[in-house]
Design a protein around this motif. Sequence first.
Motif, PDB file in Angstrom:
ATOM      1  N   MET A   1      14.362  61.110  27.431  1.00  0.00           N
ATOM      2  CA  MET A   1      13.032  61.658  27.725  1.00  0.00           C
ATOM      3  C   MET A   1      12.601  61.224  29.130  1.00  0.00           C
ATOM      4  O   MET A   1      12.765  60.074  29.506  1.00  0.00           O
ATOM      5  N   ARG A   2      12.031  62.146  29.886  1.00  0.00           N
ATOM      6  CA  ARG A   2      11.558  61.841  31.236  1.00  0.00           C
ATOM      7  C   ARG A   2      10.295  60.973  31.157  1.00  0.00           C
ATOM      8  O   ARG A   2       9.396  61.229  30.358  1.00  0.00           O
TER       9      ARG A   2
ATOM     10  N   ALA B   1      11.037  63.892  38.338  1.00  0.00           N
ATOM     11  CA  ALA B   1      12.370  63.330  38.613  1.00  0.00           C
ATOM     12  C   ALA B   1      12.909  62.654  37.354  1.00  0.00           C
ATOM     13  O   ALA B   1      12.173  62.409  36.393  1.00  0.00           O
ATOM     14  N   THR B   2      14.190  62.397  37.367  1.00  0.00           N
ATOM     15  CA  THR B   2      14.896  61.655  36.310  1.00  0.00           C
ATOM     16  C   THR B   2      14.609  62.202  34.902  1.00  0.00           C
ATOM     17  O   THR B   2      14.046  61.501  34.081  1.00  0.00           O
ATOM     18  N   PRO B   3      14.963  63.425  34.599  1.00  0.00           N
ATOM     19  CA  PRO B   3      15.664  64.379  35.464  1.00  0.00           C
ATOM     20  C   PRO B   3      14.693  65.234  36.285  1.00  0.00           C
ATOM     21  O   PRO B   3      13.495  65.265  36.006  1.00  0.00           O
TER      22      PRO B   3
ATOM     23  N   SER C   1      -1.351  67.012  28.151  1.00  0.00           N
ATOM     24  CA  SER C   1      -1.126  65.728  27.500  1.00  0.00           C
ATOM     25  C   SER C   1       0.356  65.444  27.307  1.00  0.00           C
ATOM     26  O   SER C   1       0.824  64.313  27.492  1.00  0.00           O
ATOM     27  N   ALA C   2       1.129  66.478  26.956  1.00  0.00           N
ATOM     28  CA  ALA C   2       2.560  66.302  26.694  1.00  0.00           C
ATOM     29  C   ALA C   2       3.329  65.906  27.954  1.00  0.00           C
ATOM     30  O   ALA C   2       4.380  65.265  27.867  1.00  0.00           O
ATOM     31  N   VAL C   3       2.814  66.277  29.124  1.00  0.00           N
ATOM     32  CA  VAL C   3       3.428  65.828  30.375  1.00  0.00           C
ATOM     33  C   VAL C   3       3.365  64.303  30.445  1.00  0.00           C
ATOM     34  O   VAL C   3       4.335  63.624  30.799  1.00  0.00           O
ATOM     35  N   ARG C   4       2.219  63.753  30.070  1.00  0.00           N
ATOM     36  CA  ARG C   4       2.006  62.308  30.181  1.00  0.00           C
ATOM     37  C   ARG C   4       2.725  61.546  29.067  1.00  0.00           C
ATOM     38  O   ARG C   4       3.326  60.493  29.316  1.00  0.00           O
TER      39      ARG C   4
ATOM     40  N   GLY D   1       6.766  63.488  28.869  1.00  0.00           N
ATOM     41  CA  GLY D   1       7.488  63.885  30.081  1.00  0.00           C
ATOM     42  C   GLY D   1       7.817  65.362  30.119  1.00  0.00           C
ATOM     43  O   GLY D   1       8.716  65.793  30.847  1.00  0.00           O
ATOM     44  N   ASP D   2       7.050  66.183  29.357  1.00  0.00           N
ATOM     45  CA  ASP D   2       7.397  67.601  29.199  1.00  0.00           C
ATOM     46  C   ASP D   2       6.793  68.456  30.321  1.00  0.00           C
ATOM     47  O   ASP D   2       5.890  69.270  30.091  1.00  0.00           O
TER      48      ASP D   2
END
Length: 383
Positions: free
Chosen positions: A1-2, A28-30, A264-267, A270-271
């Motif tokens: 998971m990023r 990044a990463t990925p 929220s899912a970005v935080r 990592g989505d």
Amino acid sequence: MRVTGSYVISTTLGESVRAFVPHALPPATPVLDASSYAELNRTAELSLARLQGVAGLVPSIDWLLYSAIRQEALLTSQIEGTQATLIDLFDKEAGLTVSNTDDVEEVTNYLRAFRWTQDTLRDPKGLPMSVRLMRQAHRLLMDGARGAGRQPGELRKSQNWIGGTRPGNAVFVPAPPEHVSALLADLESFIHQVDTQDTLPPLVRIGLVHAQFETIHPFLDGNGRIGRLLIAALMEQWGLLSQPLVYVSAYLKQHQSEYYQRLSAVRTDGDWEGWVAFFLEGVARAADTAERGIVALASLINTDRRRLLQAPKITPASLRLFELLPLMPIFSIDQVCERLNTTFPTATAAVKTLEALGIVVEQTGQKKNRHFSYQAYVQLLSS
């Protein structure tokens, strides 16, 4: 998971909370998976190109901008809980008294902030897209009674939070105030980063900028509206539209729950791919909606113009007034005098011609201080 950021302990209102400090863009990463957005980006860009082409159906681009910018101002404010309607806005501009003055003021403030941002970015001597520009736009947005205590134009100096009744049960706690300036400087660098411009499509970059701004949440209030203002401003600056004809806030308001979930899912997960896909879908849908609106608007105006041209009592003043209706859909005789630079009797006769054809409707039922409405146009924009 990023991993898209780190947590630091912040103390506010006597509670210690985990505040989120995002990593700098790009993901990044990925790195961002291009296969997840390539087709959606192509569809969104095509939708914007069609919208740009269809705009030529309407004789005056100002007609389209008048309605599109007000729709965006209204909808972006409604996402934050403002109850003003489009008719409230038209009434206020016509000089009529509105009951929800503060709500309408918030919408008109957004209009001022947006116009200033657009003019500044277009001016060769104006500010570039920058933290300084965002702060000035925020100052205009928060002007007035409700925003006076919310530090207009100033980066926050205290810890804020989103959702919940207190920091300890908040849905999200943004970075502590001492991190905000550096985070915004990183965001500004990303906006102007040349190598990223070669690898990420403009719409994808705009989606990243919006989400990052919302995550930083740099102001005490008005973050959502400034973040959505950035979408429209960057679309024009990066050559996706020559004019702000698309109002993405309509899609974001319609899918408000998913909007917040994707951010929220970005935080949490990592989505970034999920957010970018949602954003690109929203741009395409918003452009398609704007395109249909332009076709309907062009049809209405062309039909009413033909009726007017065939009328036996048409005058130059009535034709000139008709051409102004999309820019002042609710108006008084005095406003017609001013806009046409003509006498009261001539203005009255022009209005009567349009009223007799059913193009405009008198609203007050009074003999004095009457106001008229281009009713079909107002209903079309409000639907």
